[in-house]
Write a protein that holds these residues in place. Structure first.
Motif, short mmCIF file in Angstrom:
data_model
loop_
_atom_site.label_atom_id
_atom_site.label_comp_id
_atom_site.label_asym_id
_atom_site.label_seq_id
_atom_site.Cartn_x
_atom_site.Cartn_y
_atom_site.Cartn_z
N CYS A 20 7.86 -0.15 5.09
CA CYS A 20 8.67 -1.40 5.54
C CYS A 20 9.86 -1.55 4.88
N CYS A 24 7.38 -7.99 1.14
CA CYS A 24 6.68 -9.80 1.42
C CYS A 24 5.90 -9.71 0.07
N CYS A 27 2.12 -9.12 0.27
CA CYS A 27 1.81 -7.87 1.05
C CYS A 27 1.99 -6.74 0.22
N ASN A 96 8.60 -7.65 11.77
CA ASN A 96 9.10 -8.45 10.91
C ASN A 96 10.68 -8.95 11.40
FE1 SF4 Z 1 6.31 -5.37 5.66
FE2 SF4 Z 1 6.17 -8.14 4.93
FE3 SF4 Z 1 5.02 -6.99 7.31
FE4 SF4 Z 1 4.14 -6.22 4.98
S1 SF4 Z 1 4.04 -8.46 5.70
S2 SF4 Z 1 4.48 -5.00 6.37
S3 SF4 Z 1 5.97 -6.28 3.68
S4 SF4 Z 1 7.19 -7.29 6.81
#
Ligand code: SF4
Ligand code: SAM
Length: 326
Positions: A20, A24, A27, A96
């Motif tokens: 990614c 976040c 996450c 995202n």
């Molecule tokens: Fe990436 Fe945020 Fe989606 Fe997790 S929630 S995969 S960190 S954009």
């Protein structure tokens, strides 16, 4: 496809990468994760083969997710391949939106019809703090504009509620649904082994969010946009959009679960949490039949998840939702 509890499974979330471009706070750890090797990832042909087998069993809808799916090269190629699988009549994307502006047209042409975009705040500085990537606000806004321009419909905006970071924006987010046909969905943060700081100490329940919104105006329960997921939807009178809540912690909805997940390295997961998963990749590469493996995975789909707020005990060792596609 029915499991032993009578739930019909016709929806697959396909994670195309564990990587990614954001981090976040709820996450993924800031330092990232031990990434899968290129050889570990399913190829697009392998994903198509698995989806084709499942479509023969009754799969109808596929969501492309990640990690961040748009960081994987040539994603529209995969979308086109899945579009051509007989039986698949709904292709959607979770993103995202950082890279969406450049890819929206190609994805739409390839067959994506609707998108879920993660947006945890309406304030640039907060988005960049939550996503821990300075400079991500502007491309995300460009991505959302592009989503509207190319006509993805519906557009669902996912907001993970985090006490002290974005809970003061609940009314503002809901207000957007009076102006635009967006479906703003508040999500309760789920515990994983890497996010306990946030999931234990900054948990904010959707029930509290709804109570706040009911103080603003009447909220009518509504069926919600196509997608048939776990969200329960409401609408302010006359609003073009809706407010949804996804309540894995405060109100378990597992009895309605209609999905399985395919991880980027080819494991079929019958539940987001828990340790049960079936390696489809190696048998596929060995030329074995997938059907019995998929049937068995469906058979052992657990009745429910066992997440406990404030602990990672029920997560089955999951480090981050980016590993399973969320
Ligand atoms: Fe990436 Fe945020 Fe989606 Fe997790 S929630 S995969 S960190 S954009
Ligand atoms: N990168 C894409 C995105 O962010 O939309 C797709 C993958 S992401 C894992 C899918 C969804 O899971 C996002 O809406 C994200 O906010 C949500 N999510 C990630 N970790 C979560 C957690 N611990 N609890 C609740 N939702 C989470």
């Amino acid at each position: 496809m029915r499991d032993q509890f009578g739930r019909r499974v016709e929806y697959l979330r396909v994670s195309v990468t564990d990587k990614c471009n954001l981090r976040c706070v709820y996450c993924m750890p800031l330092e990232g994760l031990p990434w899968l090797r290129r050889d570990d990832l399913l190829t697009y042909e392998e994903i198509e083969q698995i989806v084709r087998t499942m479509a023969g069993m009754g799969l109808r809808r596929v969501r492309v997710t990640g990690g961040e799916p748009l960081v994987r090269r040539d994603l529209p190629d995969l979308v086109r391949m899945l579009r051509d699988v007989p039986g698949i009549d709904d292709l959607s994307l979770s993103t995202n939106a950082v890279l969406l502006a450049d890819q929206a047209d190609a994805l739409r042409d390839a067959g994506i019809r609707r998108v879920n975009v993660s947006l945890d705040s309406l304030r640039p500085d907060r988005v960049e703090q939550i996503a821990r990537r300075p400079g991500c606000w502007a491309p995300i806004m460009d991505g959302l504009d592009a989503a509207e321009r190319v006509g993805f419909d519906p557009i669902k905006v996912n907001v993970v509620l985090i006490r002290g970071r974005n809970d003061d924006e609940i009314e503002e987010f809901a207000q957007i649904t009076r102006e635009r046909p967006w479906h703003v969905r508040f999500i309760e943060v789920m515990p994983t082994s890497s996010n306990l700081e946030v999931s234990a100490k900054e948990f904010f329940s959707c029930q509290e969010a709804l109570a706040r919104l009911r103080a603003v105006d009447r909220l009518e329960p509504v069926p919600g946009p196509p997608g048939n997921g776990p969200a329960i939807y409401h609408r302010f009178p006359g609003a073009p959009g809706t407010v949804g809540v996804i309540t894995p912690m405060s109100h378990n909805y597992c009895d309605r679960c209609n999905r399985m997940r395919l991880t980027a390295d080819g494991h079929l997961r019958p539940c987001l949490f828990g340790a049960i998963q079936t390696n489809l990749r190696d048998p596929l590469r060995a030329g074995s039949e997938l059907l019995p493996l998929i049937e068995e995975t469906l058979r052992i789909k657990p009745e429910r998840h066992y997440l406990i707020q404030g602990s990672d005990r029920g997560s089955g060792g999951l480090v981050a939702l980016s590993q399973t596609g969320g």
